[in-house]
Design a protein around this motif. Structure first.
Motif, PDB file in Angstrom:
ATOM      1  N   ALA A  16       0.835  -1.204   0.000  1.00 14.17           N
ATOM      2  CA  ALA A  16       0.000   0.000   0.000  1.00 14.17           C
ATOM      3  C   ALA A  16       0.866   1.250   0.000  1.00 14.17           C
ATOM      4  CB  ALA A  16      -0.923  -0.006   1.217  1.00 14.17           C
ATOM      5  N   ALA A  17       1.955   1.229   0.772  1.00 11.93           N
ATOM      6  CA  ALA A  17       2.872   2.367   0.805  1.00 11.93           C
ATOM      7  C   ALA A  17       3.467   2.617  -0.573  1.00 11.93           C
ATOM      8  CB  ALA A  17       3.977   2.121   1.827  1.00 11.93           C
ATOM      9  N   MET A  18       3.818   1.540  -1.277  1.00  5.38           N
ATOM     10  CA  MET A  18       4.363   1.682  -2.627  1.00  5.38           C
ATOM     11  C   MET A  18       3.323   2.257  -3.572  1.00  5.38           C
ATOM     12  SD  MET A  18       6.525  -1.900  -2.672  1.00  5.38           S
ATOM     13  CE  MET A  18       7.090  -1.804  -4.367  1.00  5.38           C
ATOM     14  N   ASP A  46      11.913   3.582   9.136  1.00  2.00           N
ATOM     15  CA  ASP A  46      11.735   2.128   9.168  1.00  2.00           C
ATOM     16  C   ASP A  46      10.817   1.685   8.035  1.00  2.00           C
ATOM     17  OD1 ASP A  46      12.075  -0.456  10.201  1.00  2.00           O
ATOM     18  OD2 ASP A  46      10.261  -0.285  11.432  1.00  2.00           O
ATOM     19  N   LEU A  47       9.759   2.444   7.788  1.00  2.00           N
ATOM     20  CA  LEU A  47       8.850   2.138   6.680  1.00  2.00           C
ATOM     21  C   LEU A  47       9.569   2.300   5.348  1.00  2.00           C
ATOM     22  CD1 LEU A  47       6.087   1.516   5.464  1.00  2.00           C
ATOM     23  CD2 LEU A  47       5.476   3.932   5.778  1.00  2.00           C
ATOM     24  N   GLN A  48      10.359   3.359   5.240  1.00  2.00           N
ATOM     25  CA  GLN A  48      11.094   3.582   3.989  1.00  2.00           C
ATOM     26  C   GLN A  48      12.076   2.448   3.728  1.00  2.00           C
ATOM     27  OE1 GLN A  48      12.559   7.520   3.350  1.00  2.00           O
ATOM     28  NE2 GLN A  48      14.176   6.858   1.963  1.00  2.00           N
ATOM     29  N   ARG A  49      12.679   1.932   4.784  1.00  2.00           N
ATOM     30  CA  ARG A  49      13.605   0.819   4.644  1.00  2.00           C
ATOM     31  C   ARG A  49      12.884  -0.410   4.103  1.00  2.00           C
ATOM     32  NH1 ARG A  49      15.268   1.445   9.358  1.00  2.00           N
ATOM     33  NH2 ARG A  49      16.878   2.972   8.903  1.00  2.00           N
ATOM     34  N   ALA A  50      11.701  -0.670   4.638  1.00  2.00           N
ATOM     35  CA  ALA A  50      10.920  -1.821   4.175  1.00  2.00           C
ATOM     36  C   ALA A  50      10.510  -1.657   2.713  1.00  2.00           C
ATOM     37  CB  ALA A  50       9.685  -1.998   5.058  1.00  2.00           C
ATOM     38  N   VAL A  51      10.107  -0.448   2.342  1.00  2.11           N
ATOM     39  CA  VAL A  51       9.752  -0.170   0.950  1.00  2.11           C
ATOM     40  C   VAL A  51      10.990  -0.329   0.062  1.00  2.11           C
ATOM     41  CG1 VAL A  51       9.033   1.630  -0.678  1.00  2.11           C
ATOM     42  CG2 VAL A  51       7.814   1.342   1.488  1.00  2.11           C
ATOM     43  N   PRO A 109       7.683  10.951  -4.420  1.00  2.00           N
ATOM     44  CA  PRO A 109       8.612  10.629  -3.331  1.00  2.00           C
ATOM     45  C   PRO A 109       8.381  11.421  -2.051  1.00  2.00           C
ATOM     46  CG  PRO A 109       9.709  11.937  -5.015  1.00  2.00           C
ATOM     47  CD  PRO A 109       8.381  11.552  -5.570  1.00  2.00           C
ATOM     48  N   GLY A 110       7.678  12.559  -2.124  1.00  2.00           N
ATOM     49  CA  GLY A 110       7.404  13.340  -0.925  1.00  2.00           C
ATOM     50  C   GLY A 110       6.127  12.921  -0.213  1.00  2.00           C
ATOM     51  N   VAL A 111       5.618  11.741  -0.512  1.00  2.00           N
ATOM     52  CA  VAL A 111       4.366  11.246   0.066  1.00  2.00           C
ATOM     53  C   VAL A 111       4.428  11.258   1.595  1.00  2.00           C
ATOM     54  CG1 VAL A 111       5.183   8.858  -0.018  1.00  2.00           C
ATOM     55  CG2 VAL A 111       2.729   9.322   0.021  1.00  2.00           C
ATOM     56  N   SER A 112       3.304  11.567   2.230  1.00  2.00           N
ATOM     57  CA  SER A 112       3.266  11.595   3.694  1.00  2.00           C
ATOM     58  C   SER A 112       2.918  10.208   4.243  1.00  2.00           C
ATOM     59  CB  SER A 112       2.216  12.598   4.174  1.00  2.00           C
ATOM     60  OG  SER A 112       0.909  12.143   3.847  1.00  2.00           O
ATOM     61  N   VAL A 113       3.252  10.003   5.510  1.00  2.00           N
ATOM     62  CA  VAL A 113       2.905   8.741   6.164  1.00  2.00           C
ATOM     63  C   VAL A 113       1.378   8.596   6.211  1.00  2.00           C
ATOM     64  CG1 VAL A 113       3.023   7.429   8.322  1.00  2.00           C
ATOM     65  CG2 VAL A 113       5.031   8.696   7.512  1.00  2.00           C
ATOM     66  N   GLU A 145      -3.765   4.700   2.080  1.00  4.90           N
ATOM     67  CA  GLU A 145      -3.737   3.742   0.969  1.00  4.90           C
ATOM     68  C   GLU A 145      -3.967   2.326   1.473  1.00  4.90           C
ATOM     69  OE1 GLU A 145      -3.141   3.085  -3.264  1.00  4.90           O
ATOM     70  OE2 GLU A 145      -3.171   4.978  -2.165  1.00  4.90           O
ATOM     71  N   ALA A 146      -3.492   2.055   2.694  1.00  2.00           N
ATOM     72  CA  ALA A 146      -3.670   0.726   3.290  1.00  2.00           C
ATOM     73  C   ALA A 146      -5.002   0.595   4.008  1.00  2.00           C
ATOM     74  CB  ALA A 146      -2.520   0.443   4.267  1.00  2.00           C
TER      75      ALA A 146
END
Length: 223
Positions: free
Chosen positions: A4-6, A41-46, A14-18, A24-25
């Motif tokens: 969903a984050a992707m 941490d979320l960016q790392r997972a993405v 790229p400037g999308v907010s949390v 999206e999820a």
């Protein structure tokens, strides 16, 4: 949640907010943060998922049995096709100004994987030609860095087609590889298939040839 984050990144850039990624999820930010420590941490997972998508394109190409020039061209085109298809995702992972360091290790790891496969390929080619393979790893890392840098430039400027950029980069890289291989492989050194440039100059005369030419010239002058 990562998928969903992707999707949010593709939609908002790229400037999308949390908050956008959570929406999206179909969840709230507090729920999202139960699974991820923070935005980094979320960016790392993405980033890990995005790197996997890119590697899925490139790794099979590197493992194919091709002639050297064709192999180089296919690898470059696979990378450029990957960032062309996912430009916002690429920018988010590699160039997100808010969290520049968060995905750095992911990018480094993907680059290391590609360089490792390329070094193996170059090493095998050099050894098969009876040449020193000591520089294969250094060359592989240099080539990966050059293609990534050129890809970043192209993604922002788009002053040429992907095919044209692939041809230019292949010509430059194949010129160096063909020189290292002593001109072995398919095609002329410095000339990629369909490439627009020839970067390897025609070898000049040897000292023996030069001396012989000079002697013949003197004989001609004296009749």
């Amino acid at each position: 949640m990562v998928a969903a984050a992707m999707g949010a990144i593709r939609r908002h850039g790229p400037g999308v907010s949390v908050a956008d990624m959570a929406a999206e999820a179909g969840i709230t930010k507090p729920v999202l943060y139960r699974h991820f420590t923070d935005r980094a941490d979320l960016q790392r997972a993405v980033g890990e998922e995005a790197a996997g998508l890119l590697m899925a394109r490139i790794a099979p190409v590197l493992l194919e049995d091709r002639e050297p020039a064709d192999h180089i061209r296919a690898m470059i085109d696979a990378f450029l096709a990957g960032i062309e298809d996912e430009p916002e995702l690429w920018r988010f992972v590699v160039h997100n100004p808010a969290e520049r360091g968060a995905g750095a290790e992911v990018v480094d790891d993907a680059r290391e994987q590609i360089a490792r496969l390329l070094a193996t390929l170059l090493g095998e080619r050099l050894r098969a030609a009876g040449l020193d393979s000591g520089g294969a790893e250094a060359w592989a890392h240099g080539l990966v860095g050059m293609v990534q840098s050129a890809g970043d430039w192209w993604l922002e400027r788009r002053t040429m087609t992907r095919t044209a950029l692939t041809d230019y980069l292949t010509t430059l890289i194949w010129g160096g590889v063909a020189g290292a291989l002593g001109g072995t492989g398919t095609g002329q050194p410095g000339q990629a298939p369909g490439g627009p440039l020839r970067l390897i100059p025609t070898p000049g005369p040897t000292s023996d040839q030069t001396a012989g030419d000079a002697a013949r010239a003197r004989e001609t002058d004296h009749g």
